[in-house]
Design a protein around this motif. Structure first.
Motif, PDB file in Angstrom:
ATOM      1  N   PRO A   4      18.881  34.357  25.555  1.00  0.00           N
ATOM      2  CA  PRO A   4      18.353  34.375  24.178  1.00  0.00           C
ATOM      3  C   PRO A   4      16.903  33.884  24.113  1.00  0.00           C
ATOM      4  O   PRO A   4      16.550  32.880  24.736  1.00  0.00           O
ATOM      5  CB  PRO A   4      19.294  33.421  23.442  1.00  0.00           C
ATOM      6  N   VAL A   5      16.080  34.588  23.393  1.00  0.00           N
ATOM      7  CA  VAL A   5      14.676  34.201  23.190  1.00  0.00           C
ATOM      8  C   VAL A   5      14.356  34.372  21.704  1.00  0.00           C
ATOM      9  O   VAL A   5      14.523  35.456  21.143  1.00  0.00           O
ATOM     10  CB  VAL A   5      13.714  35.072  24.033  1.00  0.00           C
ATOM     11  N   LYS A   6      13.909  33.292  21.076  1.00  0.00           N
ATOM     12  CA  LYS A   6      13.538  33.349  19.671  1.00  0.00           C
ATOM     13  C   LYS A   6      12.020  33.416  19.542  1.00  0.00           C
ATOM     14  O   LYS A   6      11.305  32.674  20.206  1.00  0.00           O
ATOM     15  CB  LYS A   6      14.071  32.123  18.924  1.00  0.00           C
ATOM     16  N   ILE A   7      11.538  34.316  18.683  1.00  0.00           N
ATOM     17  CA  ILE A   7      10.099  34.464  18.464  1.00  0.00           C
ATOM     18  C   ILE A   7       9.798  34.316  16.971  1.00  0.00           C
ATOM     19  O   ILE A   7      10.421  34.996  16.131  1.00  0.00           O
ATOM     20  CB  ILE A   7       9.586  35.832  18.959  1.00  0.00           C
ATOM     21  N   ASP A   8       8.859  33.470  16.625  1.00  0.00           N
ATOM     22  CA  ASP A   8       8.433  33.265  15.233  1.00  0.00           C
ATOM     23  C   ASP A   8       7.645  34.486  14.785  1.00  0.00           C
ATOM     24  O   ASP A   8       6.624  34.850  15.409  1.00  0.00           O
ATOM     25  CB  ASP A   8       7.569  32.004  15.155  1.00  0.00           C
ATOM     26  N   VAL A   9       8.088  35.129  13.703  1.00  0.00           N
ATOM     27  CA  VAL A   9       7.422  36.355  13.250  1.00  0.00           C
ATOM     28  C   VAL A   9       6.025  36.091  12.717  1.00  0.00           C
ATOM     29  O   VAL A   9       5.266  37.041  12.448  1.00  0.00           O
ATOM     30  CB  VAL A   9       8.272  37.091  12.190  1.00  0.00           C
ATOM     31  N   ASN A  10       5.656  34.840  12.550  1.00  0.00           N
ATOM     32  CA  ASN A  10       4.298  34.506  12.090  1.00  0.00           C
ATOM     33  C   ASN A  10       3.375  34.141  13.254  1.00  0.00           C
ATOM     34  O   ASN A  10       2.224  33.762  13.039  1.00  0.00           O
ATOM     35  CB  ASN A  10       4.354  33.326  11.111  1.00  0.00           C
ATOM     36  N   SER A  11       3.887  34.270  14.461  1.00  0.00           N
ATOM     37  CA  SER A  11       3.110  33.851  15.636  1.00  0.00           C
ATOM     38  C   SER A  11       2.362  35.025  16.266  1.00  0.00           C
ATOM     39  O   SER A  11       2.677  36.200  16.032  1.00  0.00           O
ATOM     40  CB  SER A  11       4.039  33.223  16.683  1.00  0.00           C
ATOM     41  N   ASP A  12       1.340  34.678  17.070  1.00  0.00           N
ATOM     42  CA  ASP A  12       0.609  35.701  17.832  1.00  0.00           C
ATOM     43  C   ASP A  12       1.531  36.351  18.860  1.00  0.00           C
ATOM     44  O   ASP A  12       1.352  37.528  19.209  1.00  0.00           O
ATOM     45  CB  ASP A  12      -0.593  35.067  18.539  1.00  0.00           C
ATOM     46  N   GLN A  13       2.485  35.582  19.336  1.00  0.00           N
ATOM     47  CA  GLN A  13       3.439  36.117  20.315  1.00  0.00           C
ATOM     48  C   GLN A  13       4.214  37.287  19.718  1.00  0.00           C
ATOM     49  O   GLN A  13       4.448  38.294  20.383  1.00  0.00           O
ATOM     50  CB  GLN A  13       4.386  35.001  20.758  1.00  0.00           C
ATOM     51  N   TRP A  14       4.602  37.142  18.445  1.00  0.00           N
ATOM     52  CA  TRP A  14       5.322  38.230  17.770  1.00  0.00           C
ATOM     53  C   TRP A  14       4.433  39.464  17.617  1.00  0.00           C
ATOM     54  O   TRP A  14       4.885  40.594  17.819  1.00  0.00           O
ATOM     55  CB  TRP A  14       5.816  37.754  16.407  1.00  0.00           C
ATOM     56  N   LYS A  15       3.159  39.252  17.281  1.00  0.00           N
ATOM     57  CA  LYS A  15       2.240  40.380  17.138  1.00  0.00           C
ATOM     58  C   LYS A  15       2.128  41.148  18.446  1.00  0.00           C
ATOM     59  O   LYS A  15       2.130  42.381  18.475  1.00  0.00           O
ATOM     60  CB  LYS A  15       0.869  39.883  16.696  1.00  0.00           C
ATOM     61  N   SER A  16       2.028  40.405  19.523  1.00  0.00           N
ATOM     62  CA  SER A  16       1.939  41.036  20.838  1.00  0.00           C
ATOM     63  C   SER A  16       3.234  41.768  21.179  1.00  0.00           C
ATOM     64  O   SER A  16       3.221  42.896  21.703  1.00  0.00           O
ATOM     65  CB  SER A  16       1.635  39.967  21.897  1.00  0.00           C
ATOM     66  N   PHE A  17       4.346  41.110  20.855  1.00  0.00           N
ATOM     67  CA  PHE A  17       5.657  41.704  21.147  1.00  0.00           C
ATOM     68  C   PHE A  17       5.841  43.009  20.365  1.00  0.00           C
ATOM     69  O   PHE A  17       6.318  44.010  20.906  1.00  0.00           O
ATOM     70  CB  PHE A  17       6.753  40.699  20.773  1.00  0.00           C
ATOM     71  N   ARG A  18       5.438  42.998  19.104  1.00  0.00           N
ATOM     72  CA  ARG A  18       5.601  44.180  18.249  1.00  0.00           C
ATOM     73  C   ARG A  18       4.755  45.352  18.696  1.00  0.00           C
ATOM     74  O   ARG A  18       5.092  46.506  18.433  1.00  0.00           O
ATOM     75  CB  ARG A  18       5.260  43.813  16.799  1.00  0.00           C
TER      76      ARG A  18
END
Length: 327
Positions: free
Chosen positions: A20-34
């Protein structure tokens, strides 16, 4: 969703197969993931299932029922190849790294041994996994298989010509001792072995090649006693064999100037009537034409024997000549 893997009895059996990996949708990590992974709609929380090699298997923010979740999980597992434990993955990684280095160094035998060390976990080259370590192991296995196949093909080609048949036999002696350990090609090696066994001339060549190989190994180990013993058997069993001259050349090359003059270079000498003794050459007598006449040998009891060259067997004469050539 991941909480259900611990609370849902039907999903618990799959819990160790997912990280399991949780990513904050407000983070830069989420932007990169998307930017890499799209979803098919819905809203937070978005649920993704990503395979070990980075392939997206599922991505959605839509609500799903328990039955749909079971189906999604099982479908993802079906597309994920074989799943290995962390310990098994670590073993693949270590094997791939070591074997790759051994191949780079030209040590195919060592690479085969290394890759076969993990065969009880899974056959290298057939691991059917998307884990990075398993993919790396399969890639190294492909390299090994390519080299093994190339060597076996060379044997087949050289067997077609009489002048290259001895080379094929020498390579075959190596193949049936080393390459046969590469299990994906074991049947191919055995087929070649049958070809030698079913042909009297080829069977004789292979017998010679095995003894020649023993000589070569002894040469690498600086074990002249073992080398000489194998050569004696080569000459005794295959007097006029096509590989015997190569054995003689190898014998001569093993006697360096330093060895020929060493005080502790004990050689097993044999006479033409079967007498044997171990001794060091003290001196060699030649006639005016430069031919060997006699050899003075000091045995382990410090007793000196002067032996006419014609009283020695053929192999001892060749050893004496090789020593004389290096003095």
């Amino acid at each position: 969703m991941m909480e259900r893997f611990s609370s849902d009895a039907q999903l618990q059996k799959y819990s160790e197969w997912f990280v399991p990996v949780k990513i904050d949708v407000n983070s830069d990590q989420w932007k990169s993931f998307r930017q890499t992974y799209k979803h098919d709609g819905g809203g937070v929380p978005y649920v993704y299932i990503v395979r070990a090699d980075g392939e997206k298997l599922y991505g959605s923010g839509k609500r799903i029922s328990a039955e749909e979740l079971y189906s999604i999980v099982e479908d993802s597992i079906a597309k994920s190849g074989r799943i290995y434990s962390m310990a098994e993955v670590s073993a693949f990684a270590a094997a791939a790294e070591s074997a790759s280095s051994q191949l780079d160094d030209g040590d195919l035998e060592a690479a085969i041994k290394t890759m076969m060390s993990v065969k009880k976990i899974g056959m290298p080259g057939q691991l059917n996994s998307f884990a990075a370590a398993a993919i790396a192991a399969d890639e190294v296995a492909t390299r090994v298989d390519g080299e093994v196949t190339s060597k076996l093909e060379a044997i087949k080609t050289e067997l077609e010509e009489e002048e290259t048949a001895p080379d094929a036999a020498i390579k075959m002696a190596t193949a049936q001792r080393q390459l046969i350990r590469w299990l994906p090609r074991k049947d191919d090696v055995n087929q070649l072995k049958k070809r030698f066994k079913n042909d009297e001339d080829l069977e004789s060549l292979l017998g010679q090649a095995i003894l020649y190989q023993q000589m070569s190994e002894a040469r690498q180990q600086n074990n002249f006693t073992k080398l000489l013993s194998s050569y004696r058997k080569l000459v005794s069993d295959f007097e006029d064999g096509l590989i015997v001259p190569r054995g003689k050349t190898l014998l001569e090359s093993a006697i360096s100037p330093e060895l020929a003059t060493a005080d502790d270079f004990f050689v097993m000498w044999e006479s033409s009537n079967g007498f044997r003794t171990s001794g060091v050459v003290k001196s060699i007598e030649k006639n005016d034409a430069g031919d060997l006449v006699s050899v003075s040998i000091v045995d382990r009891r410090d007793k000196t024997m002067k032996v006419p060259i014609e009283k020695l067997d053929v192999v001892s004469q060749q050893v004496a000549a090789a020593i004389a050539a290096q003095r």
